[in-house]
Motif scaffolding. Structure first.
Motif, PDB file in Angstrom:
ATOM      1  N   ARG A 162       9.675  -5.253  -0.547  1.00 47.82           N
ATOM      2  CA  ARG A 162       9.167  -4.183   0.179  1.00 47.82           C
ATOM      3  C   ARG A 162       8.931  -2.682  -0.658  1.00 47.82           C
ATOM      4  NH1 ARG A 162       9.813  -5.002   5.834  1.00 47.82           N
ATOM      5  NH2 ARG A 162      11.075  -6.759   6.261  1.00 47.82           N
ATOM      6  N   ARG A 163       8.128  -2.420   0.456  1.00 50.62           N
ATOM      7  CA  ARG A 163       7.682  -0.795  -1.302  1.00 50.62           C
ATOM      8  C   ARG A 163       9.003  -0.053  -1.111  1.00 50.62           C
ATOM      9  NH1 ARG A 163       3.013  -2.647   1.171  1.00 50.62           N
ATOM     10  NH2 ARG A 163       1.440  -3.101  -0.130  1.00 50.62           N
ATOM     11  N   ASP A 164       9.757   0.077   0.386  1.00 50.57           N
ATOM     12  CA  ASP A 164      10.847   0.634  -0.187  1.00 50.57           C
ATOM     13  C   ASP A 164      11.730   0.602   0.112  1.00 50.57           C
ATOM     14  OD1 ASP A 164      10.663  -0.663   2.118  1.00 50.57           O
ATOM     15  OD2 ASP A 164      11.467   0.795   3.904  1.00 50.57           O
ATOM     16  N   ARG A 198       7.583 -10.936  -0.162  1.00 50.20           N
ATOM     17  CA  ARG A 198       7.500  -9.748  -1.862  1.00 50.20           C
ATOM     18  C   ARG A 198       8.763  -9.114  -1.698  1.00 50.20           C
ATOM     19  NH1 ARG A 198       1.939  -7.725   1.101  1.00 50.20           N
ATOM     20  NH2 ARG A 198       2.680  -6.586   3.542  1.00 50.20           N
TER      21      ARG A 198
END
Length: 301
Positions: free
Chosen positions: A298-300, A296
């Motif tokens: 990475r959120r950042d 997935r």
């Protein structure tokens, strides 16, 4: 010599036409690069009377031109560029004749990988992405799909196959490709399994995929479990030949190395799986399989 130079000229033209496709290059373009490389190798071998140093230089130029047609992140492109670049200072240089033979053999294998097209023996599930190219890592988005799976006692256990085959036969479910082997079906590294790469694992399973997630019910049926797999993103690498334990381990390592280099973008969220595309009747380098890891963003990132 003229044959080699004609092939090189064609390859340089292909480079100019396909460079605009980076970072994505389709199967048709890859195959054309492979065919052009194969012609360059054939011409080199046919020009036996020409100085090996000149033939080697032409092949290295062909390798460099081919590398430019592939995305900058292509592992195959990196192999081609390594062939094109001269050895660094201080590195022993093999004799021209020996280096020529090695380069012809390596370029021949790469050409075959680039032009390889998986043999489709059965339809794929609805919305299924294209197979990964041989030798290169790609990111693939899979749709939701339904599968029937059965446990395996070991990596070579065929009882799961026959349970699944009976299941689709008795329920009039069409056979599809690929066949999925879950993460534990891949051999674990020796250092992780007490020196036994083939150590049994209770999570081993094989799965046949339904052509549609709307077909039939889920749940336990005929000694197999029918489940829906949610849509997910995977990184995948394609390979020709047989899925031996050593090759599976090496390909998983290739994926993990690629992901380490792309760590700011992706993180692994599960274990590896293998997708086998061919029946036992397909032999040798005509066989095709993929090794994949779920990821997935990475959120950042």
């Amino acid at each position: 010599m003229s044959g080699v130079m004609h092939a090189l000229a064609a390859l340089l033209l292909a480079a100019s036409l396909t460079a605009q496709l980076a970072p994505e290059v389709g199967a048709t373009e890859r195959a054309e690069v492979g065919r052009t490389l194969a012609r360059a190798v054939a011409s080199s071998r046919a020009a036996g009377e020409v100085d090996p140093s000149k033939r080697l230089l032409s092949l290295r130029s062909a390798a460099g031109a081919a590398a430019q047609t592939l995305p900058p992140t292509s592992l195959v492109g990196a192999r081609l560029q390594a062939l094109a670049d001269p050895p660094p200072d201080g590195t022993p240089r093999p004799e021209a004749a020996s280096a020529l033979r090695q380069t012809e053999a390596t370029l021949g294998r790469i050409a075959a990988d680039l032009s390889f097209e998986p043999l489709r023996e059965a339809p794929v599930p609805e919305g299924w992405p294209a197979p990964a190219p041989v030798g290169d890592v790609v990111v693939k988005d899979y749709p939701t799909y339904r599968m029937a799976r059965a446990p395996m006692r070991s990596a070579g256990d065929m009882s799961a196959f026959w349970k699944l085959f009976q299941h689709i036969q008795s329920n009039d479910i069409p056979m599809t490709a690929p066949v999925q082997m879950d993460s534990a079906s891949l051999p674990r590294r020796a250092q992780e399994s007490g020196g036994k790469p083939e150590q049994a694992d209770s999570q081993r399973s094989m799965a046949f995929l339904y052509e549609s997630p709307e077909r039939g019910p889920t749940g336990e049926q005929d000694k197999v479990e029918v489940v829906d797999v949610p849509a997910a993103r995977w990184v995948s690498v394609g390979a020709r030949g047989y899925d031996s334990p050593g090759r599976l381990e090496d390909l998983e390592a290739t994926l993990r190395t690629w992901l380490a280099e792309h760590a700011p973008l992706y993180e692994v969220v599960g274990s590896a799986r293998m997708m086998g595309w061919n029946s036992p009747s397909v032999r040798g380098d005509r066989r095709f399989f993929e090794v994949e890891l779920p990821v997935r963003r990475r959120r950042d990132a």
